[in-house]
Design an enzyme around this catalytic site. Structure first.
Site, PDB file in Angstrom:
ATOM      1  N   HIS A  70      -5.444  -3.168  -2.558  1.00 19.29           N
ATOM      2  CA  HIS A  70      -5.072  -2.127  -3.526  1.00 19.29           C
ATOM      3  C   HIS A  70      -5.056  -2.624  -4.968  1.00 19.29           C
ATOM      4  O   HIS A  70      -4.699  -1.888  -5.870  1.00 19.29           O
ATOM      5  CB  HIS A  70      -3.704  -1.537  -3.168  1.00 19.29           C
ATOM      6  CG  HIS A  70      -3.757  -0.700  -1.936  1.00 19.29           C
ATOM      7  ND1 HIS A  70      -4.211   0.597  -1.935  1.00 19.29           N
ATOM      8  CD2 HIS A  70      -3.471  -0.996  -0.649  1.00 19.29           C
ATOM      9  CE1 HIS A  70      -4.180   1.080  -0.707  1.00 19.29           C
ATOM     10  NE2 HIS A  70      -3.735   0.124   0.088  1.00 19.29           N
ATOM     11  N   SER A 130       0.794  -1.225   0.000  1.00 21.85           N
ATOM     12  CA  SER A 130       0.000   0.000   0.000  1.00 21.85           C
ATOM     13  C   SER A 130       0.827   1.277   0.000  1.00 21.85           C
ATOM     14  O   SER A 130       0.376   2.298  -0.490  1.00 21.85           O
ATOM     15  CB  SER A 130      -0.952  -0.007   1.191  1.00 21.85           C
ATOM     16  OG  SER A 130      -0.288  -0.372   2.373  1.00 21.85           O
ATOM     17  N   LYS A 152     -11.811   0.862  -1.468  1.00 26.74           N
ATOM     18  CA  LYS A 152     -10.829   1.589  -2.278  1.00 26.74           C
ATOM     19  C   LYS A 152     -11.347   1.702  -3.712  1.00 26.74           C
ATOM     20  O   LYS A 152     -12.149   2.570  -4.000  1.00 26.74           O
ATOM     21  CB  LYS A 152      -9.476   0.919  -2.129  1.00 26.74           C
ATOM     22  CG  LYS A 152      -8.954   1.220  -0.712  1.00 26.74           C
ATOM     23  CD  LYS A 152      -7.825   0.398  -0.227  1.00 26.74           C
ATOM     24  CE  LYS A 152      -7.490   0.839   1.197  1.00 26.74           C
ATOM     25  NZ  LYS A 152      -6.831  -0.184   1.976  1.00 26.74           N
TER      26      LYS A 152
HETATM   27  C1  LIG Z   1      -6.879  -0.451   3.438  1.00 24.25           C
HETATM   28  C2  LIG Z   1      -6.307  -1.791   3.661  1.00 24.25           C
HETATM   29  C3  LIG Z   1      -6.920  -2.716   4.515  1.00 24.25           C
HETATM   30  C4  LIG Z   1      -8.078  -2.330   5.391  1.00 24.25           C
HETATM   31  O1  LIG Z   1      -9.244  -2.192   4.667  1.00 24.25           O
HETATM   32  P1  LIG Z   1     -10.431  -1.265   5.241  1.00 24.25           P
HETATM   33  O2  LIG Z   1     -11.612  -1.723   4.484  1.00 24.25           O
HETATM   34  O3  LIG Z   1     -10.050   0.139   4.983  1.00 24.25           O
HETATM   35  O4  LIG Z   1     -10.545  -1.568   6.706  1.00 24.25           O
HETATM   36  C5  LIG Z   1      -6.397  -3.986   4.586  1.00 24.25           C
HETATM   37  N1  LIG Z   1      -5.303  -4.341   3.873  1.00 24.25           N
HETATM   38  C6  LIG Z   1      -4.666  -3.463   3.072  1.00 24.25           C
HETATM   39  C7  LIG Z   1      -3.470  -3.909   2.298  1.00 24.25           C
HETATM   40  C8  LIG Z   1      -5.139  -2.163   2.952  1.00 24.25           C
HETATM   41  O5  LIG Z   1      -4.504  -1.285   2.180  1.00 24.25           O
END
Ligand SMILES: *Cc1c(COP(=O)(O)O)cnc(C)c1O
Length: 392
Positions: A207, A179, A238
């Site tokens: 991502h 990320s 996302k």
């Molecule tokens: C954003 C993210 C999460 C968490 O997801 P949310 O739905 O925002 O709680 C988990 N793993 C990775 C790699 C992330 O970037």
């Protein structure tokens, strides 16, 4: 509470204190955000496909609100399981070509719940050092041995797998796309090691879901490796522009998680209105491949323009493009200078990234235009010069 005052003072003096800065959507201007008096080009959100606020998703959610009301009222295992949830899970399993799928409250809860349901005392989890914090927390909660391997270092992973050969169960877990760097995991090599040592493999596509694959299935599918992954996890917060997360895999896995993943069992189901929004976003993600193409083109163009301006923009293909600064105070100054240029470029500091690697993390969206991005690179160059992040 003196310890707390002292702790906060230390955070401030180390340039590591976080505060909440408001970011409002800019009406009718996707890819922009409003902060105070200013409208900024948003180069920091994870709205990769520009679906956040898409009219079809808004409409689906509005319709669902009228039918289902506001909340689910209970855990799925009590009275919170609506047919709209089951239908969504079938659609996810179809999309992922897996036996079954299960929706979780969010990605954090999915990782914490799944890892602690798969391993426990006497087991070992092999986790890339740059994996997301929710994976780290899932491992801590599980009480399994945490074997952290150096980022994408397959020799180190092999060494740790042989060192813990005697562990009862072994689980390798990795982000598909990291990320804070935008780098890809070395999935084919990880899969070879998983086979050789008889480990399970879990991949977090937070991502990469929506971003890679013909129908946005993720990096594993785009490499043709999805059949080798035991536990596939992704988020709807996302690229999907909504909220929530899923896990997909065999129907046996899903049956197990439904019984054993405590963040699923002991938490109220997502509001049905969100399930409706996710279902519509999933349709758009699959159908509108043009968004993925636009995003890939934007990433290529933005990286090339940054490189031409003298930045080290890496040569990956992901829409996450970090500019390494190193020092946290300098990263904050860079971010403020960007804001003066009309650009939202957030400073990412430890502990979100390793000490001494503070950075500006740019993330692109299919809503960004070529002109907007090229203009931004001029602003980024001016800001970078001003704070000495660019030796020009
Ligand atoms: C954003 C993210 C999460 C968490 O997801 P949310 O739905 O925002 O709680 C988990 N793993 C990775 C790699 C992330 O970037």
């Amino acid at each position: 509470m003196k310890w707390m005052a002292e702790g906060l003072e230390k955070l401030t003096s180390d340039s590591l204190e976080r505060t909440l800065l408001s970011c409002e959507p800019a009406p009718g201007r996707p890819g922009f955000t409003v902060r105070g008096e200013r409208t900024l080009l948003d180069l920091s959100s994870n709205d990769y496909l520009g679906l956040s606020g898409h009219p079809a998703i808004v409409e689906a959610m509005r319709d669902a609100l009228a039918v289902h009301g506001t909340g689910a009222s209970a855990s799925r295992l009590v009275t919170g399981s609506r047919s709209i949830g089951g239908q969504l899970e079938e659609a996810i399993a179809d999309w992922q070509q897996s036996g079954a799928a299960l929706v979780f409250g969010n990605g954090y809860m999915a990782n914490v719940g799944v890892i602690s349901a798969l391993v426990g005392r006497g087991d070992a989890v092999f986790s890339d050092r740059l994996n997301h914090a929710s994976i780290v927390d899932g491992i801590s909660l599980s009480l399994a041995e945490h074997a952290r391997y150096r980022h994408n270092d397959m020799e180190h992973l092999r060494y740790l797998l042989s060192k813990h050969r005697a562990a009862r169960r072994k689980l390798i877990v990795t982000d598909a796309v990291f990320s804070m760097d935008g780098e890809h995991a070395l999935l084919d090599e990880v899969i070879q090691l998983k086979r050789e040592f008889g480990a399970m493999l879990m991949v977090d596509e937070a991502h990469s879901g929506g971003v890679y694959g013909l129908k946005g299935e993720g990096l594993c599918h785009s490499l043709g490796l999805h059949q080798e992954v035991d536990v596939h996890m992704g988020t709807f917060s996302k690229a999907f522009g909504v909220y929530g997360a899923y896990v997909s895999g065999s129907s046996m896995l899903i049956r197990w998680l439904l019984n054993k993943a405590r963040t699923f069992v002991y938490s109220t189901a997502l509001p049905p209105v969100l399930l409706a929004g996710i279902a519509e976003a999933l349709r758009l993600v699959q159908q509108e491949g043009v968004r993925r193409e636009r995003l890939a083109e934007a990433s290529r163009l933005f990286r090339a323009a940054l490189r031409d301006a003298g930045f080290q923009a890496g040569d990956g293909v992901s829409p996450i493009i970090p500019i390494l600064v190193g020092d946290s105070a300098a990263a904050l100054r860079f971010s403020s200078a960007l804001e003066e240029e009309g650009i939202l470029g957030v400073a990412i500091r430890p502990p979100a990234v390793p000490a001494g690697t503070a950075r500006i993390r740019f993330s692109l969206s299919a809503s960004h235009t070529k002109e907007g991005l090229l203009g931004a690179v001029h602003g980024i160059t001016r800001a970078g010069r001003m704070v000495g992040a660019l030796g020009l």
